[in-house]
Scaffold this motif. Structure first.
Motif, mmCIF file in Angstrom:
data_model
loop_
_atom_site.group_PDB
_atom_site.id
_atom_site.type_symbol
_atom_site.label_atom_id
_atom_site.label_comp_id
_atom_site.label_asym_id
_atom_site.label_seq_id
_atom_site.Cartn_x
_atom_site.Cartn_y
_atom_site.Cartn_z
ATOM 1 N N ARG A 107 35.514 45.021 30.849
ATOM 2 C CA ARG A 107 36.939 44.552 31.231
ATOM 3 C C ARG A 107 37.073 44.034 32.496
ATOM 4 N NH1 ARG A 107 39.340 49.142 30.618
ATOM 5 N NH2 ARG A 107 40.564 49.510 32.313
ATOM 6 N N CYS A 108 37.554 42.572 32.314
ATOM 7 C CA CYS A 108 38.020 41.945 33.555
ATOM 8 C C CYS A 108 38.918 42.449 34.482
ATOM 9 C CB CYS A 108 38.287 40.381 32.985
ATOM 10 S SG CYS A 108 38.629 39.471 34.581
ATOM 11 N N THR A 109 38.743 42.506 35.540
ATOM 12 C CA THR A 109 40.077 43.466 36.304
ATOM 13 C C THR A 109 41.208 42.148 36.643
ATOM 14 O OG1 THR A 109 38.814 42.593 38.460
ATOM 15 C CG2 THR A 109 38.334 44.848 37.525
ATOM 16 N N LYS A 110 40.855 40.970 36.177
ATOM 17 C CA LYS A 110 42.156 39.943 36.536
ATOM 18 C C LYS A 110 42.620 39.636 35.233
ATOM 19 C CE LYS A 110 42.087 35.764 39.385
ATOM 20 N NZ LYS A 110 41.379 34.762 40.008
ATOM 21 N N CYS A 111 41.928 39.225 34.282
ATOM 22 C CA CYS A 111 42.668 38.911 33.189
ATOM 23 C C CYS A 111 42.688 39.965 31.845
ATOM 24 C CB CYS A 111 42.178 37.443 32.290
ATOM 25 S SG CYS A 111 40.423 37.531 31.911
ATOM 26 N N ASN A 112 41.862 41.074 32.314
ATOM 27 C CA ASN A 112 41.832 42.175 31.295
ATOM 28 C C ASN A 112 40.943 42.114 30.114
ATOM 29 O OD1 ASN A 112 43.199 44.242 32.648
ATOM 30 N ND2 ASN A 112 45.236 43.162 32.036
ATOM 31 N N HIS B 288 30.842 39.255 37.105
ATOM 32 C CA HIS B 288 32.322 38.280 36.972
ATOM 33 C C HIS B 288 32.708 37.764 35.538
ATOM 34 C CE1 HIS B 288 31.861 39.403 41.276
ATOM 35 N NE2 HIS B 288 33.254 38.870 41.384
ATOM 36 N N CYS B 289 33.903 37.613 35.513
ATOM 37 C CA CYS B 289 34.363 36.896 34.320
ATOM 38 C C CYS B 289 34.128 35.420 34.095
ATOM 39 C CB CYS B 289 35.851 37.057 34.195
ATOM 40 S SG CYS B 289 36.728 36.500 32.856
ATOM 41 N N LYS B 290 33.521 35.047 32.930
ATOM 42 C CA LYS B 290 33.009 33.817 32.812
ATOM 43 C C LYS B 290 33.908 32.789 32.414
ATOM 44 C CE LYS B 290 28.290 34.699 31.907
ATOM 45 N NZ LYS B 290 28.080 36.100 31.709
ATOM 46 N N ASP C 286 38.557 29.685 34.865
ATOM 47 C CA ASP C 286 39.877 29.743 35.565
ATOM 48 C C ASP C 286 40.219 31.021 36.083
ATOM 49 O OD1 ASP C 286 39.897 30.505 32.893
ATOM 50 O OD2 ASP C 286 42.118 30.004 32.955
ATOM 51 N N CYS C 287 39.404 32.188 35.874
ATOM 52 C CA CYS C 287 39.546 33.508 36.086
ATOM 53 C C CYS C 287 38.581 33.941 37.464
ATOM 54 C CB CYS C 287 39.575 34.418 35.125
ATOM 55 S SG CYS C 287 39.841 36.009 35.508
ATOM 56 N N ASN C 288 37.467 34.109 36.780
ATOM 57 C CA ASN C 288 36.029 34.575 37.750
ATOM 58 C C ASN C 288 36.463 36.010 38.431
ATOM 59 O OD1 ASN C 288 33.583 34.152 38.870
ATOM 60 N ND2 ASN C 288 34.736 33.724 40.774
HETATM 61 ZN ZN ZN Z 1 38.927 37.423 33.590
#
Ligand code: ZN
Ligand code: BJW
Length: 293
Positions: free
Chosen positions: A154-159, A195-197, A200-202
């Motif tokens: 789960r991405c900690t930024k975009c979920n 990291h999120c691929k 715009d998130c990463n």
């Molecule tokens: Zn993300």
């Protein structure tokens, strides 16, 4: 092998107190349980780590449940990930690699085969606290994973939640995560963790696991509430029944009239008061005995 069983509902209801565990084996309880199961339309299997123990996955509160002398409550907290995400990823990398090598055992398979045999006359749902994916691997088609899945991130930024079975999940984790090392901090830099691929998130990825103090996914809770409210017979398998909300489900079901049977190596705190049947022994033995017609 004959399984030890104890039928307790009648006694608690008529005598108004809980008797000491009965000493003799009561094979008749197994026959009675099978009769109850036969008339059930909706069956729930609520499973915990014990069902996967015989696939080689240590339980949480058993003797081999420690990683680098840390117990699951020491590591399964959002604050630990915030302080040292590398350490937490090493812990999960070790578990992912271990689980990738395991197979469902006779207990998982008995449940999946029972579902398949009864696809036209019963709805069988597995509600599991486990995140090893072994119920689905065994062939169970309705599996609710209360605490997430080791092979989801789960991405900690975009979920965003994604399935990820990469081994290792990132190059920096290759060869890391030894359970016997004495290191209680990680040398892996955050930038080298998954990291999120999305360009715009990463954001930093985390394991899609429910840690202590975190709420279960609302959709998962809703699905679980729906199946437990209709359940006729529930099999509670290999859980210490210490972690909430899962630990509360059997009591809620019993109070609503569901027949509840516990399958465990040893009685749990609530089994003597809440359940109708208790089948003692390894679930790879007791489940096939109970579910094979
Ligand atoms: Zn993300
Ligand atoms: C065999 C066998 C064989 C072995 N055959 N059997 C109400 C009251 C008190 C506290 C709370 C409450 N509501 C919420 C809380 C706080 C907390 C909690 O429950 N704490 C308790 C410890 C007291 N719960 C939460 O924080 C939950 N969130 C929540 O409710 O949000 C709202 C909220 C938050 C805060 C306050 C109030 C409300 C989330 C819980 C998430 C738990 N996640 C973990 C993650 C581990 C991560 C990791 O390690 O990677 O999930 S904890 C860990 O325990 C894991 C498991 O799924 C879970 C359950 O363990 P399980 O499966 O029972 O395993 P064991 O090892 O305990 O037992 C194995 C059993 O198998 C034993 O009985 C053996 O005998 C048996 N066995 N071999 C048959 N062969």
């Amino acid at each position: 092998m004959c399984i030890v069983s104890r039928s307790i509902r009648k006694r608690t209801k008529t005598l108004g107190f809980v008797p000491k565990f009965l000493s003799q084996t009561q094979a008749s309880d197994l026959a009675k349980f099978k009769q109850d199961l036969k008339s059930a339309k909706e069956v729930v299997v609520l499973s915990g780590a014990g069902i996967s123990a015989e696939s080689g996955i240590p339980t949480f509160r058993g003797n081999d449940g420690l990683w680098r002398k840390l117990s699951c409550p020491d590591l399964s907290k959002p604050s630990v990930f915030r302080d040292d995400p590398g350490l937490v990823w090493e812990f999960y990398h070790f578990r992912r690699e271990m689980v990738l090598k395991t197979k469902p055992n006779a207990g998982h398979i008995a449940i999946a085969q029972y579902e398949a045999r009864h696809k036209n006359d019963k709805k069988v749902t597995v509600v599991t606290q486990n995140f090893d994916g072994l119920h689905a691997k065994a062939g169970s088609s309705r599996v609710i994973e209360l605490h997430g899945n080791l092979f989801k991130t789960r991405c900690t930024k975009c979920n965003e939640v994604l399935v990820n079975t990469d081994s290792p999940i990132c190059p920096a984790l290759a060869g890391q995560g030894s359970p016997t090392s004495n290191k209680l901090t990680s040398d892996i830099a955050e930038k080298d963790l998954p990291h999120c691929k999305k360009p715009d998130c990463n954001g930093l990825l985390r394991p899609h696991i429910v840690w202590f103090g975190e709420t279960l996914e609302p959709a998962i809770v809703e699905q679980t509430d729906a199946v437990i409210s209709k359940c006729n017979v529930c099999l509670v398998v290999g859980t210490s029944s210490l972690v909430f909300p899962a630990a509360a489900y059997p009591s809620v079901m019993a109070a609503g009239g569901t027949i509840v049977a516990e399958f465990n190596l040893e009685p749990t705190l609530i089994s003597s008061t809440k359940f109708d049947y208790y089948f003692e022994g390894p679930s790879s033995v007791t489940l096939p005995e109970a579910l094979n017609e």
